[in-house]
Scaffold this motif. Sequence first.
Motif, PDB file in Angstrom:
ATOM      1  N   ALA A   1       0.831  -1.210   0.000  1.00 15.07           N
ATOM      2  CA  ALA A   1       0.000   0.000   0.000  1.00 15.07           C
ATOM      3  C   ALA A   1       0.863   1.256   0.000  1.00 15.07           C
ATOM      4  N   ARG A   2       1.943   1.246   0.787  1.00 14.86           N
ATOM      5  CA  ARG A   2       2.830   2.418   0.842  1.00 14.86           C
ATOM      6  C   ARG A   2       3.544   2.644  -0.476  1.00 14.86           C
TER       7      ARG A   2
ATOM      8  N   ASN B   1       2.497   1.557  -3.549  1.00 10.92           N
ATOM      9  CA  ASN B   1       1.612   1.431  -4.702  1.00 10.92           C
ATOM     10  C   ASN B   1       1.574   2.744  -5.486  1.00 10.92           C
TER      11      ASN B   1
ATOM     12  N   HIS C   1      -0.549   3.897  -7.602  1.00 14.66           N
ATOM     13  CA  HIS C   1      -1.859   4.547  -7.633  1.00 14.66           C
ATOM     14  C   HIS C   1      -2.129   5.287  -6.325  1.00 14.66           C
ATOM     15  N   ASN C   2      -1.727   4.683  -5.202  1.00 14.37           N
ATOM     16  CA  ASN C   2      -1.908   5.357  -3.920  1.00 14.37           C
ATOM     17  C   ASN C   2      -1.081   6.632  -3.862  1.00 14.37           C
ATOM     18  N   ARG C   3       0.135   6.576  -4.366  1.00  9.67           N
ATOM     19  CA  ARG C   3       0.984   7.777  -4.375  1.00  9.67           C
ATOM     20  C   ARG C   3       0.363   8.879  -5.220  1.00  9.67           C
TER      21      ARG C   3
ATOM     22  N   ALA D   1      -2.791   9.328  -5.865  1.00 10.75           N
ATOM     23  CA  ALA D   1      -3.999   9.846  -5.215  1.00 10.75           C
ATOM     24  C   ALA D   1      -3.617  10.814  -4.112  1.00 10.75           C
TER      25      ALA D   1
END
Length: 168
Positions: A159-160, A162, A164-166, A168
């Motif tokens: 998650a950290r 990823n 796409h997370n970055r 967003a």
Amino acid sequence: MNYIAYYRVSTKKQGDSGLGLKAQKQAVEKYVHPDLIDMEFTEIETGTNKRYRPILNEAIELCKKHNATLIIAKLDRLARNVSFVSNLMDSDVKFKAVDMPDANNLTINIMSAIAQNEAKVISKRIKEALAQSTKKLGNPQNLTIQGRLKGVESIKHKARHNEHNRRA
């Protein structure tokens, strides 16, 4: 803008090998000169029963914004879902499947229905084979407290890091 290319493979293993992505890119570049491709998007995600695909949605939005054509190597790389393909056609986003360059709306609907059915048949075949298998799947070590904690750490790490997370 002319073309926005979209490439997709279904599994991380396929993405890591790069072979399927490379083949898709070669097919697209054989159809349209690379200079006409303004942007390329790559996604590693199943095309079956996946409601939200962030990379594909980003490519589609860019096509709308710049009146570009979404170009894909094969229709089933776009989706194996009739309603998704129909909604895309209804949205007036231009797209071209290199494996069927002369396809009209009827042909695309028929081929997406075939792709959707193929996905269901493959899924059923795998489930039946697994039900008949005498081999145990999985690793009992993962069911220990340590195994579970290791799994949680792995999820947090992914998650950290990823992309796409970055974004967003």
